[in-house]
Write a protein that holds these residues in place. Structure first.
Motif, PDB file in Angstrom:
ATOM      1  N   TYR B  49       4.180   8.224  14.548  1.00  0.00           N
ATOM      2  CA  TYR B  49       4.133   6.798  14.246  1.00  0.00           C
ATOM      3  C   TYR B  49       3.606   5.953  15.405  1.00  0.00           C
ATOM      4  O   TYR B  49       3.562   4.734  15.311  1.00  0.00           O
ATOM      5  CB  TYR B  49       5.500   6.312  13.773  1.00  0.00           C
ATOM      6  CG  TYR B  49       5.887   6.923  12.447  1.00  0.00           C
ATOM      7  CD1 TYR B  49       5.515   6.309  11.253  1.00  0.00           C
ATOM      8  CD2 TYR B  49       6.570   8.124  12.388  1.00  0.00           C
ATOM      9  CE1 TYR B  49       5.827   6.886  10.033  1.00  0.00           C
ATOM     10  CE2 TYR B  49       6.892   8.709  11.169  1.00  0.00           C
ATOM     11  CZ  TYR B  49       6.520   8.087   9.999  1.00  0.00           C
ATOM     12  OH  TYR B  49       6.829   8.660   8.799  1.00  0.00           O
ATOM     13  N   THR B  82      -3.024   7.844  11.078  1.00  0.00           N
ATOM     14  CA  THR B  82      -4.138   6.907  11.215  1.00  0.00           C
ATOM     15  C   THR B  82      -3.756   5.473  10.856  1.00  0.00           C
ATOM     16  O   THR B  82      -4.129   4.522  11.564  1.00  0.00           O
ATOM     17  CB  THR B  82      -5.325   7.377  10.355  1.00  0.00           C
ATOM     18  OG1 THR B  82      -5.478   8.803  10.508  1.00  0.00           O
ATOM     19  CG2 THR B  82      -6.612   6.688  10.777  1.00  0.00           C
ATOM     20  N   TRP B  83      -3.033   5.286   9.750  1.00  0.00           N
ATOM     21  CA  TRP B  83      -2.699   3.907   9.360  1.00  0.00           C
ATOM     22  C   TRP B  83      -1.782   3.232  10.369  1.00  0.00           C
ATOM     23  O   TRP B  83      -1.794   1.997  10.485  1.00  0.00           O
ATOM     24  CB  TRP B  83      -2.124   3.844   7.936  1.00  0.00           C
ATOM     25  CG  TRP B  83      -0.807   4.542   7.716  1.00  0.00           C
ATOM     26  CD1 TRP B  83      -0.621   5.781   7.206  1.00  0.00           C
ATOM     27  CD2 TRP B  83       0.507   4.017   7.983  1.00  0.00           C
ATOM     28  NE1 TRP B  83       0.721   6.090   7.154  1.00  0.00           N
ATOM     29  CE2 TRP B  83       1.439   5.020   7.613  1.00  0.00           C
ATOM     30  CE3 TRP B  83       0.992   2.811   8.494  1.00  0.00           C
ATOM     31  CZ2 TRP B  83       2.822   4.855   7.741  1.00  0.00           C
ATOM     32  CZ3 TRP B  83       2.380   2.652   8.620  1.00  0.00           C
ATOM     33  CH2 TRP B  83       3.274   3.660   8.248  1.00  0.00           C
ATOM     34  N   ARG B  84      -1.029   4.006  11.135  1.00  0.00           N
ATOM     35  CA  ARG B  84      -0.224   3.403  12.188  1.00  0.00           C
ATOM     36  C   ARG B  84      -1.100   3.001  13.378  1.00  0.00           C
ATOM     37  O   ARG B  84      -0.865   1.968  14.016  1.00  0.00           O
ATOM     38  CB  ARG B  84       0.870   4.373  12.663  1.00  0.00           C
ATOM     39  CG  ARG B  84       2.134   4.322  11.857  1.00  0.00           C
ATOM     40  CD  ARG B  84       2.862   2.997  12.042  1.00  0.00           C
ATOM     41  NE  ARG B  84       3.308   2.824  13.436  1.00  0.00           N
ATOM     42  CZ  ARG B  84       3.533   1.657  14.009  1.00  0.00           C
ATOM     43  NH1 ARG B  84       3.319   0.528  13.334  1.00  0.00           N
ATOM     44  NH2 ARG B  84       3.950   1.593  15.255  1.00  0.00           N
ATOM     45  N   ALA B  86      -3.999   1.905  13.141  1.00  0.00           N
ATOM     46  CA  ALA B  86      -4.663   0.658  12.737  1.00  0.00           C
ATOM     47  C   ALA B  86      -3.777  -0.550  13.031  1.00  0.00           C
ATOM     48  O   ALA B  86      -4.261  -1.663  13.232  1.00  0.00           O
ATOM     49  CB  ALA B  86      -5.029   0.711  11.254  1.00  0.00           C
ATOM     50  N   GLU B  87      -2.459  -0.320  13.087  1.00  0.00           N
ATOM     51  CA  GLU B  87      -1.528  -1.401  13.420  1.00  0.00           C
ATOM     52  C   GLU B  87      -1.336  -1.529  14.930  1.00  0.00           C
ATOM     53  O   GLU B  87      -1.193  -2.620  15.465  1.00  0.00           O
ATOM     54  CB  GLU B  87      -0.168  -1.153  12.746  1.00  0.00           C
ATOM     55  CG  GLU B  87      -0.227  -1.206  11.216  1.00  0.00           C
ATOM     56  CD  GLU B  87       1.074  -0.752  10.561  1.00  0.00           C
ATOM     57  OE1 GLU B  87       1.147  -0.831   9.325  1.00  0.00           O
ATOM     58  OE2 GLU B  87       2.002  -0.300  11.270  1.00  0.00           O
ATOM     59  N   ASN B  88      -1.318  -0.374  15.609  1.00  0.00           N
ATOM     60  CA  ASN B  88      -1.074  -0.373  17.056  1.00  0.00           C
ATOM     61  C   ASN B  88      -1.622   0.925  17.629  1.00  0.00           C
ATOM     62  O   ASN B  88      -1.047   1.993  17.399  1.00  0.00           O
ATOM     63  CB  ASN B  88       0.434  -0.499  17.326  1.00  0.00           C
ATOM     64  CG  ASN B  88       0.731  -0.506  18.813  1.00  0.00           C
ATOM     65  OD1 ASN B  88      -0.131  -0.185  19.647  1.00  0.00           O
ATOM     66  ND2 ASN B  88       1.951  -0.865  19.164  1.00  0.00           N
ATOM     67  N   ARG B  89      -2.694   0.823  18.396  1.00  0.00           N
ATOM     68  CA  ARG B  89      -3.372   2.029  18.872  1.00  0.00           C
ATOM     69  C   ARG B  89      -3.103   2.325  20.349  1.00  0.00           C
ATOM     70  O   ARG B  89      -3.810   3.121  20.972  1.00  0.00           O
ATOM     71  CB  ARG B  89      -4.868   1.962  18.604  1.00  0.00           C
ATOM     72  CG  ARG B  89      -5.568   0.712  19.133  1.00  0.00           C
ATOM     73  CD  ARG B  89      -7.070   0.836  18.913  1.00  0.00           C
ATOM     74  NE  ARG B  89      -7.651   1.747  19.897  1.00  0.00           N
ATOM     75  CZ  ARG B  89      -8.895   2.214  19.824  1.00  0.00           C
ATOM     76  NH1 ARG B  89      -9.678   1.876  18.815  1.00  0.00           N
ATOM     77  NH2 ARG B  89      -9.367   3.011  20.765  1.00  0.00           N
ATOM     78  N   LYS B 252      10.493   3.421   6.110  1.00  0.00           N
ATOM     79  CA  LYS B 252       9.096   3.650   6.511  1.00  0.00           C
ATOM     80  C   LYS B 252       8.178   3.077   5.438  1.00  0.00           C
ATOM     81  O   LYS B 252       8.406   3.283   4.247  1.00  0.00           O
ATOM     82  CB  LYS B 252       8.816   5.151   6.662  1.00  0.00           C
ATOM     83  CG  LYS B 252       9.600   5.832   7.768  1.00  0.00           C
ATOM     84  CD  LYS B 252       9.093   5.445   9.137  1.00  0.00           C
ATOM     85  CE  LYS B 252       9.825   6.205  10.240  1.00  0.00           C
ATOM     86  NZ  LYS B 252       9.661   5.581  11.558  1.00  0.00           N
ATOM     87  N   GLN B 253       7.156   2.359   5.884  1.00  0.00           N
ATOM     88  CA  GLN B 253       6.249   1.670   4.958  1.00  0.00           C
ATOM     89  C   GLN B 253       4.918   2.401   4.869  1.00  0.00           C
ATOM     90  O   GLN B 253       3.928   1.965   5.447  1.00  0.00           O
ATOM     91  CB  GLN B 253       6.006   0.230   5.438  1.00  0.00           C
ATOM     92  CG  GLN B 253       7.254  -0.608   5.557  1.00  0.00           C
ATOM     93  CD  GLN B 253       7.844  -0.980   4.205  1.00  0.00           C
ATOM     94  OE1 GLN B 253       7.127  -1.024   3.212  1.00  0.00           O
ATOM     95  NE2 GLN B 253       9.138  -1.236   4.170  1.00  0.00           N
ATOM     96  N   TRP B 254       4.859   3.501   4.157  1.00  0.00           N
ATOM     97  CA  TRP B 254       3.611   4.244   4.007  1.00  0.00           C
ATOM     98  C   TRP B 254       2.738   3.618   2.924  1.00  0.00           C
ATOM     99  O   TRP B 254       3.251   3.019   1.984  1.00  0.00           O
ATOM    100  CB  TRP B 254       3.914   5.697   3.642  1.00  0.00           C
ATOM    101  CG  TRP B 254       4.244   6.541   4.834  1.00  0.00           C
ATOM    102  CD1 TRP B 254       5.391   6.508   5.560  1.00  0.00           C
ATOM    103  CD2 TRP B 254       3.408   7.527   5.435  1.00  0.00           C
ATOM    104  NE1 TRP B 254       5.331   7.422   6.587  1.00  0.00           N
ATOM    105  CE2 TRP B 254       4.121   8.066   6.522  1.00  0.00           C
ATOM    106  CE3 TRP B 254       2.133   8.026   5.159  1.00  0.00           C
ATOM    107  CZ2 TRP B 254       3.593   9.063   7.345  1.00  0.00           C
ATOM    108  CZ3 TRP B 254       1.612   9.028   5.973  1.00  0.00           C
ATOM    109  CH2 TRP B 254       2.338   9.528   7.056  1.00  0.00           C
TER     110      TRP B 254
END
Lengths: 334, 334
Positions: B49, B82-84, B86-89, B252-254
């Motif tokens: 995450y 990957t989608w996480r 996109a929120e915080n790399r 968890k927000q998948w």
């Protein structure tokens, strides 16, 4: 030849390659069954829903087609839907009474126990297809000579996507159980096998052979319509879904644990998220479906294939398909 | 050795066996990752995450653990959701800035394009995990050196049971596409591989190697709790389910297309058919879940494993598991 010389499934049934034709209702008729038996595979006629007249006729035709070839004739058998036999077993009884016993009889989708003894007492090998580990002891206790592990990726009926097992772990888990509890019982992988890579992989996973559905459904000898096969040839393995949509449209009353995998075509997409609505008022959708069947419009009629459809790129002769799969598997296993 | 000498996945990453550790969040920490790298496999830390502090610390520890062994150190990489990113790399950026570049970075669950160039421009091999054929061109265009085909039988997140592909047909279909469109891109099978039979089968299906999840989750070096592993050892492959139940319980927000496969334990069974109710009023169930986690009661806490759990009969050392799988596959392929 050497690679399958010691294969016990080949030895037991006099096969030249460890492949069985899945007894697909409305696809595995006399022509396809005889073609597979001639090609060295186990030919299992699709007794399906148990139409006694159809089964007796097609079995007889296949038997006649193979009458000049004793080896091929000894590879002729039939498969049935078990819960339908529980309602009407006439088709099964007609085959049990034949002078020359079938090479094998296969039962899928239900408790085989009520029919098993009538089969095995006549010395006919019983093949039982299962969808979960908890069905395995029952099938072995019933006297199965061969267990078919049906993965949820396969076409047609099987467990729902949520409840079902995938071939990749189901086969080795059954193989382990059998090796401890019934090492004489053989194992076939079904669901997802569509080429020589799949046959080789199934053997690596611990199977003695494979049961081929979709790939033999898409052949010249299959009862499937050319237009349906063409739709399958165009499809990717992403393009299937497992649901009850077509059972409602076709008015088939399967036990609730069984769903069917078909191409996810326009009519399926239209109803898959409105399933309760479809069940409550199916008339219009059924009319559209029937018209699709009559006009060979496979955006409205069902095309019964599994995820292996992405590996099917031609409508070919069954004999050529079996030879190709056999050769590819041998090359990989060499 | 000879059997994997020509394996291009081994050659590219300096491996002695074509196995990669799945970068499992909350399981693939420094200890497990380093153990796998030492055992000759590709060690992918579970960046999950995207907790930057955790990832940087665990990666550094693994790096230190491997510092005396250049070959093993060169097998150390990391994987992210990957989608996480996109929120915080931040976690990704910390690894990109390391003096010694990771052996590989893996992205799963989302469009890799926004991150791919930053990875490949540094000469770091990009590994992309996909769940459907339509994600394949995107991953290849992004510059992936390795595609991971994730079958729906695998543990943890992936496509839902209805939408997902099974490993058995997904691998050869991707292999065919790659051989026509990007033959230099390698392919790993993920989902259902838990022993040497699975590795051998994956290679037959056209993969260059495998990504191992559940089997390495159930090891001494894994961050998974011993009691959770014990629950997995007792389970059959029939005992899992793929759903959103635990994502609601864990908050968890998948993205909606991803469901998680876990043991179908008491708390899952209690809510799987009342999912809307759970979403609307999750507080009591969440409290029960949290208590399950705190007390190691795995009838109420989640156990993240796939259908391969039926092949897992011990909590062993990762090194021994990898050696055993390697030896079994070699024996089958000989």
């Amino acid at each position: 030849m050497a690679i399958f010389d010691d294969n016990r499934f080949c030895k037991r049934f006099g096969l030249t390659t460890p492949i069985a034709l899945a007894p697909m209702a409305f696809a595995s008729g006399s022509e396809l069954t005889a073609a597979c038996a001639r090609a060295g595979a186990l030919g299992l006629l699709g007794g399906g829903y148990g139409d006694a007249q159809w089964t007796a006729r097609e079995y007889s035709i296949a038997s006649q087609m193979l009458s000049a070839d004793n080896q091929a004739h000894a590879r002729l058998g039939c498969g049935f839907i078990t819960w339908r036999m529980a309602e009407n077993r006439e088709a099964l009884d007609l085959l049990l009474e034949r002078e020359q016993a079938p090479a094998a009889l296969m039962l899928s989708f239900g408790d085989p126990t009520p029919f098993a003894k009538d089969i095995t007492d006549r010395g006919i090998p019983l093949i039982c297809q299962i969808q979960s580990m908890d069905q395995l002891p029952q099938a072995v206790d019933a006297g199965a000579s061969v267990i078919v592990a049906q993965g949820v990726e396969g076409g047609g009926h099987g467990y729902s996507a949520n409840e079902g097992r995938s071939t990749f772990t189901f086969v080795p888990e059954i193989a382990d159980w059998l090796s401890q509890n019934a090492p004489e019982v053989m194992l076939l992988a079904a669901g997802g096998v569509a080429d020589g890579r799949g046959l080789a992989a199934a053997l690596m996973l611990g199977a003695d052979g494979v049961l081929l559905g979709s790939r033999l459904w898409a052949t010249r000898e299959s009862l499937a319509a050319d237009q349906a096969i063409e739709a399958a040839v165009q499809a990717s393995g992403d393009d299937t879904a497992r649901s009850l949509v077509f059972d409602v449209l076709r008015e088939k009353q399967w036990p609730p644990e069984y769903h069917a995998r078909c191409l996810r075509n326009a009519i399926h997409r239209a109803w898959e998220d409105r399933f309760d609505e479809l069940k409550q008022a199916p008339e219009d959708a059924r009319a559209a479906y029937r018209e699709g069947v009559e006009t060979h419009d496979y955006s409205r009629a069902h095309v019964t294939v599994g995820q292996g459809v992405g590996l099917i790129n031609s409508n070919a002769k069954a004999e050529d398909i079996i030879a190709e799969i056999d050769a590819e598997a041998r090359a990989l296993l060499r």
